[in-house]
Design a protein around this motif. Structure first.
Motif, PDB file in Angstrom:
ATOM      1  N   ILE A 210       0.820  -1.209   0.000  1.00  0.00           N
ATOM      2  CA  ILE A 210       0.000   0.000   0.000  1.00  0.00           C
ATOM      3  C   ILE A 210       0.859   1.266   0.000  1.00  0.00           C
ATOM      4  O   ILE A 210       0.393   2.343  -0.399  1.00  0.00           O
ATOM      5  CB  ILE A 210      -0.971  -0.016   1.202  1.00  0.00           C
ATOM      6  CG1 ILE A 210      -2.163   0.904   0.935  1.00  0.00           C
ATOM      7  CG2 ILE A 210      -0.258   0.381   2.484  1.00  0.00           C
ATOM      8  CD1 ILE A 210      -3.259   0.779   1.980  1.00  0.00           C
TER       9      ILE A 210
ATOM     10  N   LYS B 161       1.313   3.101  -3.426  1.00  0.00           N
ATOM     11  CA  LYS B 161       0.283   3.964  -3.994  1.00  0.00           C
ATOM     12  C   LYS B 161       0.686   5.423  -3.914  1.00  0.00           C
ATOM     13  O   LYS B 161       0.214   6.246  -4.717  1.00  0.00           O
ATOM     14  CB  LYS B 161      -1.044   3.749  -3.261  1.00  0.00           C
ATOM     15  CG  LYS B 161      -1.689   2.391  -3.514  1.00  0.00           C
ATOM     16  CD  LYS B 161      -3.099   2.328  -2.954  1.00  0.00           C
ATOM     17  CE  LYS B 161      -4.025   3.245  -3.734  1.00  0.00           C
ATOM     18  NZ  LYS B 161      -5.420   3.127  -3.275  1.00  0.00           N
ATOM     19  N   ASP B 162       1.556   5.732  -2.976  1.00  0.00           N
ATOM     20  CA  ASP B 162       2.011   7.103  -2.817  1.00  0.00           C
ATOM     21  C   ASP B 162       3.014   7.425  -3.912  1.00  0.00           C
ATOM     22  O   ASP B 162       3.993   6.698  -4.120  1.00  0.00           O
ATOM     23  CB  ASP B 162       2.651   7.279  -1.438  1.00  0.00           C
ATOM     24  CG  ASP B 162       2.926   8.743  -1.127  1.00  0.00           C
ATOM     25  OD1 ASP B 162       2.723   9.600  -2.018  1.00  0.00           O
ATOM     26  OD2 ASP B 162       3.354   9.031   0.004  1.00  0.00           O
ATOM     27  N   ARG B 163       2.793   8.494  -4.608  1.00  0.00           N
ATOM     28  CA  ARG B 163       3.684   8.880  -5.712  1.00  0.00           C
ATOM     29  C   ARG B 163       5.075   9.242  -5.209  1.00  0.00           C
ATOM     30  O   ARG B 163       6.067   9.098  -5.931  1.00  0.00           O
ATOM     31  CB  ARG B 163       3.070  10.068  -6.470  1.00  0.00           C
ATOM     32  CG  ARG B 163       3.753  10.362  -7.797  1.00  0.00           C
ATOM     33  CD  ARG B 163       3.168  11.595  -8.451  1.00  0.00           C
ATOM     34  NE  ARG B 163       3.730  11.798  -9.780  1.00  0.00           N
ATOM     35  CZ  ARG B 163       3.208  11.345 -10.891  1.00  0.00           C
ATOM     36  NH1 ARG B 163       2.067  10.668 -10.855  1.00  0.00           N
ATOM     37  NH2 ARG B 163       3.784  11.566 -12.063  1.00  0.00           N
TER      38      ARG B 163
ATOM     39  N   LEU C  60      -5.008  -4.999  -5.192  1.00  0.00           N
ATOM     40  CA  LEU C  60      -4.267  -3.752  -4.994  1.00  0.00           C
ATOM     41  C   LEU C  60      -3.033  -3.710  -5.892  1.00  0.00           C
ATOM     42  O   LEU C  60      -2.676  -2.653  -6.425  1.00  0.00           O
ATOM     43  CB  LEU C  60      -3.868  -3.616  -3.528  1.00  0.00           C
ATOM     44  CG  LEU C  60      -3.084  -2.362  -3.141  1.00  0.00           C
ATOM     45  CD1 LEU C  60      -3.909  -1.111  -3.442  1.00  0.00           C
ATOM     46  CD2 LEU C  60      -2.688  -2.395  -1.674  1.00  0.00           C
ATOM     47  N   ARG C  61      -2.391  -4.847  -6.075  1.00  0.00           N
ATOM     48  CA  ARG C  61      -1.212  -4.908  -6.959  1.00  0.00           C
ATOM     49  C   ARG C  61      -1.587  -4.524  -8.379  1.00  0.00           C
ATOM     50  O   ARG C  61      -0.872  -3.753  -9.033  1.00  0.00           O
ATOM     51  CB  ARG C  61      -0.616  -6.309  -6.930  1.00  0.00           C
ATOM     52  CG  ARG C  61       0.533  -6.537  -7.911  1.00  0.00           C
ATOM     53  CD  ARG C  61       1.035  -7.959  -7.839  1.00  0.00           C
ATOM     54  NE  ARG C  61       2.079  -8.199  -8.810  1.00  0.00           N
ATOM     55  CZ  ARG C  61       1.883  -8.567 -10.061  1.00  0.00           C
ATOM     56  NH1 ARG C  61       0.631  -8.757 -10.501  1.00  0.00           N
ATOM     57  NH2 ARG C  61       2.899  -8.762 -10.885  1.00  0.00           N
TER      58      ARG C  61
ATOM     59  N   GLU D 169      -4.049  -2.725  -9.305  1.00  0.00           N
ATOM     60  CA  GLU D 169      -4.391  -1.286  -9.305  1.00  0.00           C
ATOM     61  C   GLU D 169      -3.138  -0.435  -9.341  1.00  0.00           C
ATOM     62  O   GLU D 169      -3.077   0.584 -10.048  1.00  0.00           O
ATOM     63  CB  GLU D 169      -5.224  -0.972  -8.063  1.00  0.00           C
ATOM     64  CG  GLU D 169      -5.617   0.494  -7.949  1.00  0.00           C
ATOM     65  CD  GLU D 169      -6.363   0.787  -6.655  1.00  0.00           C
ATOM     66  OE1 GLU D 169      -6.546   1.981  -6.331  1.00  0.00           O
ATOM     67  OE2 GLU D 169      -6.752  -0.185  -5.969  1.00  0.00           O
ATOM     68  N   ILE D 170      -2.119  -0.831  -8.585  1.00  0.00           N
ATOM     69  CA  ILE D 170      -0.869  -0.053  -8.546  1.00  0.00           C
ATOM     70  C   ILE D 170      -0.138  -0.131  -9.883  1.00  0.00           C
ATOM     71  O   ILE D 170       0.390   0.873 -10.379  1.00  0.00           O
ATOM     72  CB  ILE D 170       0.015  -0.559  -7.397  1.00  0.00           C
ATOM     73  CG1 ILE D 170      -0.612  -0.187  -6.051  1.00  0.00           C
ATOM     74  CG2 ILE D 170       1.422   0.009  -7.496  1.00  0.00           C
ATOM     75  CD1 ILE D 170       0.110  -0.742  -4.856  1.00  0.00           C
TER      76      ILE D 170
ATOM     77  N   LEU E  93      -1.108   2.329 -12.601  1.00  0.00           N
ATOM     78  CA  LEU E  93      -0.767   3.745 -12.466  1.00  0.00           C
ATOM     79  C   LEU E  93       0.356   4.103 -13.434  1.00  0.00           C
ATOM     80  O   LEU E  93       1.216   3.281 -13.762  1.00  0.00           O
ATOM     81  CB  LEU E  93      -0.351   4.051 -11.026  1.00  0.00           C
ATOM     82  CG  LEU E  93      -1.411   3.780  -9.946  1.00  0.00           C
ATOM     83  CD1 LEU E  93      -0.808   3.993  -8.564  1.00  0.00           C
ATOM     84  CD2 LEU E  93      -2.629   4.664 -10.146  1.00  0.00           C
TER      85      LEU E  93
ATOM     86  N   ARG F 219       3.895   3.655 -12.192  1.00  0.00           N
ATOM     87  CA  ARG F 219       4.247   2.289 -11.786  1.00  0.00           C
ATOM     88  C   ARG F 219       4.112   1.305 -12.958  1.00  0.00           C
ATOM     89  O   ARG F 219       4.018   0.108 -12.751  1.00  0.00           O
ATOM     90  CB  ARG F 219       3.325   1.818 -10.662  1.00  0.00           C
ATOM     91  CG  ARG F 219       3.411   2.641  -9.404  1.00  0.00           C
ATOM     92  CD  ARG F 219       4.590   2.251  -8.548  1.00  0.00           C
ATOM     93  NE  ARG F 219       4.543   2.968  -7.280  1.00  0.00           N
ATOM     94  CZ  ARG F 219       5.460   3.807  -6.866  1.00  0.00           C
ATOM     95  NH1 ARG F 219       6.521   4.045  -7.616  1.00  0.00           N
ATOM     96  NH2 ARG F 219       5.336   4.415  -5.706  1.00  0.00           N
TER      97      ARG F 219
END
Length: 536
Positions: free
Chosen positions: A364, A367-369, A390-391, A393-394, A397, A400
């Motif tokens: 998690i 998720k922070d840039r 979550l993986r 989703e990341i 980005l 990522r």
């Protein structure tokens, strides 16, 4: 005139202290009296020749028919005795010098080494170089201007070989990388190798993997660092080091703290305080890029705080913490350190006893840039479906898209179907009674007998006593579970509700019933008895 000339010749032949100038004089006078000498020699009739005439003969001027050998030419005796031996000057590449040293020592030259002296990389990996060959190798590299990398992997180097290599490092100004992996130089060899390392200004990388250095060998390396060595990349993997080596390096870093790469893997650092001191000192190093602490058995709250402190260094790019004993205690501090760090690209925390929750906490953070980690390795760490969602989703980005996130396995949410505890307890009790070695008893019939005698809730102690009277012995744990499954009404203490128990037994084993009791026989009165009753 001839008698005067003969007298002079006799004096020259008899005198032992005749000078070189007089000999030149006689030699020059040969041409003057050449014709006179020929006349005198022709007059000799008995075949004898005066020895006085012999020194006058010369191959360039006159050769007597009885003296047919040329004059003796100087073979170089004067130069050999009176003049110094001429010095041989070899080229800087060291090729001719290497061949000359091998010939002088009676060794077979290593052809590949001879050829590679004109290139940047010399690879003698697994070559099996003999201990005597390190002397010509080291001497030929002293003034070499081409070789920048020397690989001696798995060539066991003796103490004498370490001495020659250390002597070479003092004078060499070209070599930048030295690979001694698996050379087993030991603490003594390390002392010889690092004796003059501080003088060298070209060497930047040294690989000391599997060299059995121990803490004493690291002390010799630390002394060279303190004295001014310019090495920036050190590999101390697999050297039987302890926490004392870390403290030694910390002291050296007080003076010189410019390492870019440090590998301490496959050692045992059981002291969290030593790890904390090392990380605290490396956090101040503005040049550090990579640190490897895998397979070092580190764990504990202190270690988590140390890694968090290390991550305050914005220049570190890679951190390897795999194959250790890190758990949830350390992960919280590492995750917090990731949020504050702005330069880490690779984090390897594989093969640690992490829970799926720990893996989710680390993921998690991505998720922070602001977190720059692009490679998160969690091999052999089991995760849940939420982690995979979550993986994905990341990875979708933009910042990522090229990220790599690994995991060990998937744990699905499995809800076990817990059976009826009443059935489990009763079947267990029935199995114990039916397989007893002493006496096979049917517990169902005994409970039915108890219910027939008394239908009120029965105390557990009395229930146990009744079972033992009938030959049934159950452990306390099973009795407690039976009491919990058929608890009596509140206010009756620790009792068993026989009504519920018998009801469940009949539904569980309907074929098990008490044998019918025979009816009571009532004798019918005879006629005489009836007449007597009537008269009465």
């Amino acid at each position: 005139m001839s008698s005067m000339k003969l007298s002079k010749l006799e004096q020259m032949t008899t005198s032992t202290e005749s000078s070189y100038e007089e000999c030149n004089y006689l030699e020059s006078s040969k041409n003057i009296g050449q014709h006179e000498n020929e006349d005198n020699l022709n007059q000799i009739s008995n075949g004898d020749m005066c020895l006085g005439y012999l020194p006058l003969s010369s191959s360039s001027v006159f050769r007597h028919p009885y003296y047919s050998y040329p004059g003796v030419v100087n073979p170089g005796i004067v130069e050999a005795l009176l003049q110094p031996e001429p010095r041989i000057i070899y080229s800087d590449d060291g090729q001719e010098l290497y061949l000359a040293l091998c010939k002088k020592m009676g060794l077979s030259p290593i052809s590949i080494f001879y050829k590679k002296l004109l290139e940047e990389h010399v690879n003698l990996k697994y070559y099996g170089v003999s201990p005597m060959s390190f002397l010509p190798i080291a001497i030929s590299l002293k003034n070499n201007k081409y070789v920048k990398t020397l690989d001696l992997t798995d060539n066991w180097i003796s103490t004498d070989g370490c001495f020659h290599l250390g002597d070479m490092l003092i004078e060499n100004i070209t070599l930048q990388e030295l690979n001694l992996s698996g050379c087993r130089i030991g603490p003594v060899g390390a002392r010889q190798l690092f004796a003059g390392l501080q003088i060298n200004r070209s060497l930047r990388k040294i690989d000391l993997t599997k060299n059995c250095l121990e803490d004493v060998g690291v002390t010799s390396l630390a002394k060279a660092i303190v004295k001014g060595s310019d090495i920036t990349d050190i590999n101390l993997c697999y050297n039987e080091l302890t926490s004392q080596s870390l403290l030694t390096l910390v002291e050296a870093f007080e003076t010189y703290n410019k390492l870019t790469h440090l590998d301490l893997s496959w050692n045992s650092f059981l002291s969290p305080n030593a790890i904390f001191s090392l990380c605290a000192k490396l956090s101040e190093n503005k040049e550090l890029q990579e640190l490897n602490l895998s397979w070092t058995a580190i764990s504990g709250l202190r270690v988590g705080k140390a890694i968090k402190n290390l991550l305050t260094n914005p220049n570190i790019k890679s951190l390897n913490l795999s194959n250790n004993k890190l758990s949830s205690v350390e992960i919280k501090h590492i995750a917090k350190g990731l949020e504050d760090n702005k330069g880490l690209k690779v984090l390897d925390i594989s093969n640690n006893p992490l829970t799926p929750k720990d893996a989710f906490i680390l993921l998690i953070c991505l998720k922070d840039r602001k977190v720059k980690v692009q490679k998160l390795f969690l091999d052999n760490v089991f995760v849940t479906i939420e982690f995979l969602v979550l993986r994905q989703e990341i990875l979708s980005l933009k910042y990522r898209q090229n990220a790599i996130i690994t995991w060990g396995g998937l744990i699905t949410k499995f809800v076990p179907t817990v059976g009826d505890m009443r059935e489990i307890v009763l079947k267990r009790a029935d199995a114990i009674c039916s397989k007893s070695k002493k006496k096979v008893v049917d517990i169902v019939l005994i409970i039915l007998e108890m219910f027939k005698a008394n239908k009120e809730p029965i105390d557990v102690k009395q229930f146990t006593r009744t079972l033992r009277i009938n030959g049934i012995y159950m452990d306390e744990g099973l009795l407690d579970e039976l009491c919990n499954a058929f608890t009596g009404p509140p206010g009756t203490g620790k009792t068993i509700d026989l009504v519920n128990l018998v009801d469940y037994l009949k539904r569980l084993w309907p074929d098990r019933q008490l044998p019918p009791t025979p009816p009571i026989k009532i004798d019918k009165p005879t006629e005489n008895v009836k007449k007597n009753r009537k008269t009465k």
